[in-house]
Design a protein around this motif. Structure first.
Motif, PDB file in Angstrom:
ATOM      1  N   UNK A   1     -51.066  43.296 -15.194  1.00 20.39           N
ATOM      2  CA  UNK A   1     -52.083  43.932 -16.029  1.00 20.39           C
ATOM      3  C   UNK A   1     -51.398  44.701 -17.150  1.00 20.39           C
ATOM      4  N   UNK A   2     -51.477  44.151 -18.331  1.00 20.22           N
ATOM      5  CA  UNK A   2     -50.843  44.854 -19.446  1.00 20.22           C
ATOM      6  C   UNK A   2     -51.612  46.137 -19.755  1.00 20.22           C
ATOM      7  N   UNK A   3     -50.929  47.034 -20.383  1.00 25.36           N
ATOM      8  CA  UNK A   3     -51.522  48.329 -20.702  1.00 25.36           C
ATOM      9  C   UNK A   3     -51.381  48.562 -22.201  1.00 25.36           C
ATOM     10  N   UNK A   4     -52.509  48.577 -22.893  1.00 26.62           N
ATOM     11  CA  UNK A   4     -52.474  48.790 -24.334  1.00 26.62           C
ATOM     12  C   UNK A   4     -52.829  50.239 -24.619  1.00 26.62           C
ATOM     13  N   UNK A   5     -51.912  50.933 -25.248  1.00 24.49           N
ATOM     14  CA  UNK A   5     -52.130  52.342 -25.549  1.00 24.49           C
ATOM     15  C   UNK A   5     -52.283  52.510 -27.061  1.00 24.49           C
ATOM     16  N   UNK A   6     -53.531  52.669 -27.497  1.00 17.92           N
ATOM     17  CA  UNK A   6     -53.799  52.804 -28.926  1.00 17.92           C
ATOM     18  C   UNK A   6     -53.242  54.101 -29.474  1.00 17.92           C
ATOM     19  N   UNK A  11     -47.664  48.607 -26.245  1.00 21.65           N
ATOM     20  CA  UNK A  11     -48.195  47.649 -25.300  1.00 21.65           C
ATOM     21  C   UNK A  11     -47.160  47.495 -24.192  1.00 21.65           C
ATOM     22  N   UNK A  12     -47.608  47.663 -22.954  1.00 24.76           N
ATOM     23  CA  UNK A  12     -46.699  47.617 -21.805  1.00 24.76           C
ATOM     24  C   UNK A  12     -47.020  46.422 -20.916  1.00 24.76           C
ATOM     25  N   UNK A  13     -46.014  45.668 -20.546  1.00 23.40           N
ATOM     26  CA  UNK A  13     -46.232  44.507 -19.682  1.00 23.40           C
ATOM     27  C   UNK A  13     -45.266  44.541 -18.508  1.00 23.40           C
ATOM     28  N   UNK A  14     -45.698  43.901 -17.425  1.00 25.18           N
ATOM     29  CA  UNK A  14     -44.875  43.899 -16.208  1.00 25.18           C
ATOM     30  C   UNK A  14     -44.393  42.478 -15.896  1.00 25.18           C
ATOM     31  N   UNK A  72     -43.533  46.991 -28.232  1.00 23.33           N
ATOM     32  CA  UNK A  72     -43.705  46.167 -27.027  1.00 23.33           C
ATOM     33  C   UNK A  72     -42.699  46.623 -25.974  1.00 23.33           C
ATOM     34  N   UNK A  95     -50.495  43.692 -10.430  1.00 21.93           N
ATOM     35  CA  UNK A  95     -50.529  43.977 -11.864  1.00 21.93           C
ATOM     36  C   UNK A  95     -49.492  43.230 -12.676  1.00 21.93           C
ATOM     37  N   UNK A  97     -47.739  40.609 -15.143  1.00 24.30           N
ATOM     38  CA  UNK A  97     -48.164  39.863 -16.337  1.00 24.30           C
ATOM     39  C   UNK A  97     -47.399  38.553 -16.500  1.00 24.30           C
ATOM     40  N   UNK A 191     -51.630  37.512 -24.279  1.00 23.78           N
ATOM     41  CA  UNK A 191     -52.335  38.687 -24.801  1.00 23.78           C
ATOM     42  C   UNK A 191     -53.155  38.316 -26.026  1.00 23.78           C
TER      43      UNK A 191
END
Lengths: 197, 160
Positions: A1-6, A11-14, A72, A95, A97, A191
């Motif tokens: 589950x990527x995490x997009x932080x505006x 953008x964080x990916x696992x 990224x 979670x 990706x 994404x």
């Protein structure tokens, strides 16, 4: 589950390195850690036994640069390969990706590779994922050893869905970054697709 | 969607940061941070320059995942609270809305009782904020900025 932080424009990916015991997952991470500029990496954490076998996971945070003004960041994890650590492997897949399956090219590890790949499918399914739908690449590691199976044979056994695959010698670094780049690209492409839905 | 994205917007981020900042003061804590269950750091406050929050975030998530695994084996839903006592530093870990993890690091300037009390209040607020965030991220039109990226953008990332 990527995490997009505006807010932080990040953008964080696992990414998870999977594979049978002693196939070289930790070695992949160690090589990436050694060869990455300090400003692009965090600390590498290894939760290992006294004999340096992975007990829970290895963790390495990497930042790959900016894309459209967003930093990224990739969090790289390995799972413990030994069969009896299955409960831990399941947890680490939560979670995820993108997955890198590290196969041990040695002929005597054929069965272990197949077993581990099957285990990956099962554990992903338990979390509601399908390996066929996830960004997924395969690495045939330890190509420098004398008793290795031919790549075509390995491909037939392990890469039935024809995902990107790479030959590697994780100890010397050959193929390590190619594998990482390939899976990172697939994750970012995914994404992009997600944004259109 | 099997793999839903967690999204953080500016408005909710400020609300979360306010709660975290206040918790540092109210609980006399050294550091407070929030991590999602996958180990991604969401917000942090306090003396964060002297701790490796990225590593702590991933280990906290691993810890919660392992404890959650134990809970499942014992037919428990979750163990929502954990406390680790050290000689100088203590860590209080609280699962919030089964979605994120609130971590409070404190020393002898505070006490477990005070931390628990303040964490309880903060948890209620955070649960509400994260519920809003989830709804917002699921609204139609909540596009990611990545719909516009090209293959070239992705390739460029790997050119150096």
């Amino acid at each position: 589950m990527s995490f997009i932080n505006y807010m932080a424009r990040e953008i964080n990916c696992k990414l998870v390195y999977y594979g049978p015991g002693l196939c070289g997952k930790t070695t992949n991470l160690q090589y990436i850690y050694e060869r990455t500029n300090p400003e692009h990496k965090g600390k590498m954490i290894s939760l290992a036994t006294e004999t340096e076998r992975t007990l829970f996971f290895d963790f390495l945070p990497l930042s790959l640069g900016e894309i459209r003004g967003f930093k990224t960041r990739f969090h790289l994890y390995t799972v413990p390969g030994q069969v009896f650590y299955d409960a831990s492997r399941k947890l680490i897949l939560k979670g995820v990706d993108g997955v890198i399956f590290v196969a041990d090219s040695q002929i005597e590890r054929t069965e272990a590779n197949e077993e581990s790949l099957e285990n990956l499918r099962t554990n992903l399914a338990d979390q509601g994922y399908s390996l066929d739908k996830l960004p997924f690449v395969i690495q045939y590691n330890k190509r420098d050893l004398p008793n290795v199976a031919a790549v075509d044979e390995l491909r037939q056994m392990l890469n039935k869905t024809n995902v990107p695959d790479f030959e590697a010698m994780a100890r010397t670094g050959m193929g390590v970054f190619d594998t990482l780049k390939a899976v990172a690209k697939l994750v970012l492409t995914e994404l992009k697709k997600g944004g259109r839905q | 969607m099997v793999n839903p994205q967690m999204v953080m917007y500016e408005e909710e981020f400020h609300r979360i940061q306010t709660v975290v900042d206040r918790l540092v003061r109210d609980a006399n804590a050294k550091v407070v941070f929030i991590v999602d269950k996958n180990g991604q750091l969401i917000a942090a406050a306090g003396d964060i320059d002297n701790v490796d929050t990225t590593s702590l975030a991933s280990l906290t998530a691993g810890n919660i995942a392992a404890t959650g695994g134990m809970a499942k084996l014992l037919k428990e839903q979750e163990f929502a609270t954990q406390f680790h006592e050290g000689e100088k530093a203590n860590i209080h870990i609280q699962l919030v809305g089964n979605r994120v993890i609130l971590v409070v690091i404190f020393d002898t300037k505070s006490s477990l009782g005070l931390v628990r009390l303040r964490v309880k209040k903060a948890t209620e607020e955070l649960t509400r904020i994260f519920a809003t965030l989830v709804t917002k991220a699921q609204e139609p039109g909540a596009d990611t900025p990545f719909a516009e990226i090209t293959d070239e953008d992705i390739d460029n990332l790997f050119n150096d």
